[in-house]
Design a protein around this motif. Structure first.
Motif, short mmCIF file in Angstrom:
data_model
loop_
_atom_site.label_atom_id
_atom_site.label_comp_id
_atom_site.label_asym_id
_atom_site.label_seq_id
_atom_site.Cartn_x
_atom_site.Cartn_y
_atom_site.Cartn_z
N PRO A 117 -8.27 16.26 -1.02
CA PRO A 117 -6.95 16.76 -1.45
C PRO A 117 -6.45 16.17 -2.47
O PRO A 117 -5.18 16.16 -2.84
CB PRO A 117 -6.12 16.46 -0.24
CG PRO A 117 -6.52 15.31 0.53
CD PRO A 117 -8.20 15.42 0.29
N ASN A 118 -7.25 15.17 -3.17
CA ASN A 118 -6.93 14.49 -4.75
C ASN A 118 -5.80 13.63 -4.35
O ASN A 118 -4.75 13.77 -5.06
CB ASN A 118 -6.69 15.56 -5.80
CG ASN A 118 -7.60 16.34 -5.95
OD1 ASN A 118 -7.62 17.77 -5.68
ND2 ASN A 118 -8.65 15.85 -6.42
N ARG A 119 -5.86 12.64 -3.26
CA ARG A 119 -4.66 11.95 -2.91
C ARG A 119 -4.65 10.62 -4.01
O ARG A 119 -5.72 10.40 -4.78
CB ARG A 119 -5.07 11.31 -1.58
CG ARG A 119 -4.54 12.00 -0.39
CD ARG A 119 -5.41 11.57 0.91
NE ARG A 119 -6.76 11.48 0.97
CZ ARG A 119 -7.47 10.82 2.05
NH1 ARG A 119 -6.89 10.55 2.98
NH2 ARG A 119 -8.83 10.90 1.90
N LYS A 120 -3.58 10.21 -4.28
CA LYS A 120 -3.33 9.05 -5.21
C LYS A 120 -2.79 8.03 -4.45
O LYS A 120 -2.08 8.05 -3.44
CB LYS A 120 -2.22 9.52 -6.45
CG LYS A 120 -2.72 10.89 -6.95
CD LYS A 120 -1.59 11.34 -7.94
CE LYS A 120 -1.79 12.42 -8.75
NZ LYS A 120 -0.61 12.94 -9.66
N PHE A 134 -2.50 -8.99 -3.97
CA PHE A 134 -2.75 -7.56 -4.49
C PHE A 134 -2.08 -6.71 -3.10
O PHE A 134 -2.19 -7.26 -2.09
CB PHE A 134 -4.06 -7.26 -4.81
CG PHE A 134 -5.24 -7.45 -4.04
CD1 PHE A 134 -5.54 -6.49 -2.69
CD2 PHE A 134 -5.74 -8.74 -3.71
CE1 PHE A 134 -6.59 -6.61 -1.91
CE2 PHE A 134 -6.82 -9.09 -2.96
CZ PHE A 134 -7.19 -7.95 -1.71
N ARG A 135 -1.59 -5.74 -3.49
CA ARG A 135 -1.05 -4.71 -2.44
C ARG A 135 -1.48 -3.27 -2.97
O ARG A 135 -1.73 -2.99 -3.98
CB ARG A 135 0.35 -4.87 -2.37
CG ARG A 135 1.36 -4.19 -3.36
CD ARG A 135 2.76 -4.64 -3.45
NE ARG A 135 3.24 -4.56 -2.24
CZ ARG A 135 4.70 -4.93 -1.95
NH1 ARG A 135 5.44 -5.21 -2.90
NH2 ARG A 135 5.30 -4.79 -0.78
N TYR A 136 -1.23 -2.36 -1.93
CA TYR A 136 -1.52 -0.82 -1.95
C TYR A 136 -0.27 -0.24 -2.25
O TYR A 136 0.65 -0.45 -1.31
CB TYR A 136 -2.52 -0.36 -1.02
CG TYR A 136 -3.62 -1.26 -0.80
CD1 TYR A 136 -4.54 -1.28 -1.96
CD2 TYR A 136 -3.84 -1.96 0.42
CE1 TYR A 136 -5.94 -2.14 -1.53
CE2 TYR A 136 -5.02 -2.93 0.71
CZ TYR A 136 -5.94 -2.81 -0.19
OH TYR A 136 -6.99 -3.71 -0.22
N GLU A 137 -0.16 0.77 -2.94
CA GLU A 137 1.01 1.80 -2.76
C GLU A 137 0.43 3.19 -2.40
O GLU A 137 -0.24 3.89 -3.27
CB GLU A 137 1.77 1.78 -4.17
CG GLU A 137 3.10 2.79 -3.96
CD GLU A 137 3.85 2.64 -5.52
OE1 GLU A 137 4.88 3.01 -5.46
OE2 GLU A 137 3.10 2.24 -6.47
N PHE A 138 0.96 3.80 -1.49
CA PHE A 138 0.69 4.98 -1.12
C PHE A 138 1.55 6.29 -1.68
O PHE A 138 2.91 5.85 -1.17
CB PHE A 138 0.33 5.26 0.49
CG PHE A 138 -0.42 4.61 1.10
CD1 PHE A 138 -1.92 5.42 1.11
CD2 PHE A 138 -0.70 3.13 1.62
CE1 PHE A 138 -3.01 4.80 1.54
CE2 PHE A 138 -1.96 2.87 1.93
CZ PHE A 138 -3.00 3.34 2.01
N LYS A 266 4.57 0.82 0.30
CA LYS A 266 3.71 -0.37 -0.12
C LYS A 266 3.34 -1.09 0.83
O LYS A 266 4.21 -1.43 1.67
CB LYS A 266 4.49 -1.14 -1.47
CG LYS A 266 4.76 -0.14 -2.61
CD LYS A 266 5.56 -1.05 -3.74
CE LYS A 266 5.67 -0.40 -4.98
NZ LYS A 266 6.33 -1.22 -5.76
N THR A 267 2.22 -1.56 0.97
CA THR A 267 1.85 -2.34 1.93
C THR A 267 1.96 -3.91 1.66
O THR A 267 2.60 -4.32 0.72
CB THR A 267 0.24 -2.37 1.91
OG1 THR A 267 -0.28 -3.16 0.95
CG2 THR A 267 -0.33 -1.23 2.19
#
Length: 705
Positions: A117-120, A134-138, A266-267
């Motif tokens: 589904p072309n998630r970002k 570092f961290r992730y942003e959904f 954000k994680t």
């Protein structure tokens, strides 16, 4: 040879990938630390970390497994990137130092799946001179308002078999003794049946963070996380063969997943502190810098303090928390027959207040004051046990509060939840309103036992959110929180400065009752370079009656001089003089506890090696006086001190509290020598530390005549 071939192969792979995809790099302001990022041919995200042009984290990937969605682990492409630089100085309202420099370079990478589904997802990398994060942003997804994370798969590929200082990745407690071993020899499962840790839960071979490692060349790495918000705590799975660490989130057996979050979010930050020598780890402010600025404004209502209290006497058997013999489980009745050993009485509290008032101590903690202690542990259903408003019949809360104010001493409230957080949340506002009304500005919370509801753990997302609710409610009512049996510190004190301290380690009380003989001498020289990197510790130092005569199978495994040194070495804005008042009477060494500061303008780590020794100097904010503390493990040693850190043009009277010539933590722990000398910037001193020993120095500014 095999490791060399592996490294060459990985390097070749990276070069091959480089020809086909963009390598994005961000370096720290001085250039000593850098992060390289790219995606592989099949779209897997990979990164590596270098320190002074040497790879310290080799090619590592990351990804996520979800409930009701495909995993994110490959089929990604870079759609954009940007960089940012921040160089600011912010002020700690209280802390190890007044001013903190927050200087980093940031790389933001925008990723998108190449198939439906072309998630970002965005990844933020920050490079500091003392480490990286570092961290992730959904990002939002069409038709989906939230996601459920089953696993986070962040990898840290080590480049050698580091000597590691670790505790098991327990989902419920951090109260294990630290182990020292090579990464290849870490065996957390072997600690599963550890005595004295009934609420322990160790599901696999993983370690808790902070976990600190030392290379053969002396490089130090410490892995942790920052800004743990609405997310599960992270442990690190250990692959003994490949030397790879992989994130393993604490789960919920009740809910069947690790994290549920509404999009976008954000994680927490995944962090690595990087230091050429051990002392630089303590100097690092990476963890607090990766948190958001103060959200609650002025916290001048909380004053860093030393405190005494009704606590240690229960651990050594002099008194009890409970008021009466075991009774009906459903309620406390005012006609319950007292057994006569209850510690939290009005009379006893006034005794502690009087002692505090005459000894430059401004706080008194009272445990066992409220109803419920007859049923707080050992019962399967502990919901509704504690009443955080109602005192026992022999404790007049209003009167002791009034008496304390009259003497210049503030009460510290105590709320033991018996790991029933729903009961606590039902009373939070009412309990904190009572504290606000009485002018009580700090509380020690506790969470002993398995979490209710069953299937939740102290370090899972559900409890992370509970701890945060307590902190936010505290801010509302001007209450500072010192949490025991907590979730680990991750720098939240910057955002919520009413988070003043935590336990979160094997504390002093284990010396009084642990069947394994208590904390060994190496314990605190390890803690200073591991747990203390996360944040302030309520360790409760200051035992003078080291032999523990009421506990024939236990004693404190330090000298008296080391107990003094802990007020400087183990940082907290609240420091307890934990022993009984009568054990301090007529003791010349108690003068150090009267004098020592708790709020610092500056901290200088003078020397140290993980698990062996450490010496720290701190300058008090209000007075400009300096205090020095040094501790050692089971080995005696001589420490040379260079007073170059002192202020220019100022003369100081140095009062030195050190192990006597015949001191030894096993046979003669209370032998102490006290001497006075004059020192100034550039003076030097050599101090001998006995086995399990230490020293403490007060450096009081001399008045110009």
């Amino acid at each position: 040879m095999n490791k060399l071939l592996t490294l060459l192969f990985l390097a070749g792979t990276l070069l091959s990938c480089t020809e086909k995809s963009t390598v994005l790099t961000v370096s720290s302001p001085s250039g000593n630390n850098s992060i390289d990022f790219q995606v592989t041919d099949d779209g897997a995200p990979i990164y590596l970390v270098s320190h002074k042009d040497k790879v310290v984290i080799d090619t590592s990937s990351f990804g996520f497994d979800f409930k009701d969605q495909e995993s994110i682990k490959n089929h990604l492409k870079i759609t954009g990137s940007s960089t940012n630089t921040v160089n600011e100085t912010w002020e700690m309202p209280w802390g190890e130092q007044k001013d903190v420099v927050n200087h980093y370079n940031e790389l933001k990478v925008e990723l998108e799946e190449t198939q439906a589904p072309n998630r970002k997802i965005n990844v933020y990398f920050r490079a500091y001179d003392d480490g990286i994060g570092f961290r992730y942003e959904f990002l939002p997804q069409q038709g989906i308002d939230s996601i459920i994370i089953v696993d986070e798969n962040t990898e840290f590929q080590l480049t050698e078999d580091y000597t590691s200082f670790w505790i098991p990745g327990d989902w419920d407690i951090y109260e294990h003794l630290y182990n020292t071993s090579k990464v290849s020899e870490i065996d957390a499962i072997a600690k599963r049946n550890n005595a004295d840790l009934a609420q322990s839960n160790i599901p696999e071979n993983a370690v808790n963070t902070p976990v600190t490692m030392r290379s053969n060349s002396g490089l130090h790495l410490s892995f942790h996380e920052a800004n743990l918000t609405d997310y599960a705590g992270m442990t690190l799975k250990v692959d003994n063969e490949t030397l790879k660490l992989t994130s393993e989130l604490v789960g919920s057996d009740r809910l069947g997943y690790k994290v549920k979050r509404a999009l976008p979010f954000k994680t927490p930050w995944r962090t690595i502190q990087i230091a050429d020598k051990a002392t630089e780890l303590i100097d690092s402010k990476l963890i607090v810098n990766l948190n958001e600025p103060n959200k609650i404004g002025d916290v001048s209502w909380f004053k860093p303090k030393k405190y005494v209290g009704i606590w240690w006497e229960m651990h050594i058997g002099k008194s009890t928390w409970d008021y009466a013999a075991s009774q009906d489980m459903n309620s406390f009745t005012t006609d319950a027959k007292p057994h006569g050993k209850h510690g939290a009485t009005t009379e006893n509290t006034k005794h502690y207040i009087d002692f505090a008032a005459k000894n430059n101590i401004t706080g008194v903690l009272v445990e066992g004051w409220n109803t419920g202690w007859e049923h707080w542990i050992g019962f399967e259903d502990r919901e509704g046990v504690f009443d955080f408003i109602t005192p026992y019949p022999d404790y007049d809360l209003e009167e002791v509060t009034r008496y304390g104010k009259e003497k210049g001493v503030e009460l510290i409230m105590h709320h033991e939840t018996s790991a029933a957080p729903r009961t606590y949340e039902q009373q939070l506002d009412t309990a904190y309103q009572l504290m606000h009304k009485l002018g009580i500005h700090s509380v020690k919370t506790g969470y002993v036992g398995k979490i209710i509801p069953k299937g939740e753990y102290h370090h899972g997302q559900w409890m992370v959110n509970h701890y945060r609710k307590v902190v936010e409610t505290g801010a509302k009512y001007q209450v500072a929180v010192n949490a025991h049996e907590p979730i680990k510190a991750t720098g939240l004190r910057r955002t919520y400065p009413n988070v003043i301290a935590r336990e979160g380690l094997r504390g002093q009380e284990f010396n009084a009752w642990a069947s394994d003989g208590g904390n060994p001498p190496e314990h605190l020289p390890i803690v200073a370079f591991t747990r203390m990197l996360a944040g302030p510790i309520d360790f409760t130092p200051g035992v003078f009656d080291i032999a523990l005569p009421t506990k024939p199978n236990n004693q404190i495994n330090t000298t008296l001089a080391q107990q003094l040194a802990l007020y400087v070495v183990i940082y907290s804005p609240i420091q307890m003089a934990c022993d009984l008042p009568e054990n301090y009477e007529n003791q010349p060494a108690f003068q150090f506890i009267r004098d020592v500061g708790v709020d610092w303008d500056k901290t200088v780590v003078l020397n140290g090696e993980v698990g062996d020794f450490v010496t720290i100097a701190r300058k008090e904010r209000e007075t400009g006086n300096w205090f020095v503390g040094g501790i050692t493990d089971e080995n005696a040693r001589d420490i040379d001190i260079d007073f170059e850190f002192l202020d220019d043009g100022v003369d100081y009277e140095a009062i030195i509290y050190k192990d006597a010539a015949d001191a030894n933590y096993k046979e003669n722990p209370t032998a102490i020598s006290i001497e006075n000398i004059d020192v100034k910037k550039g003076s030097t001193l050599s101090v001998h530390l006995a086995e399990g020993g230490g020293f403490a120095i007060s450096l009081i500014k001399k008045t110009k005549s």
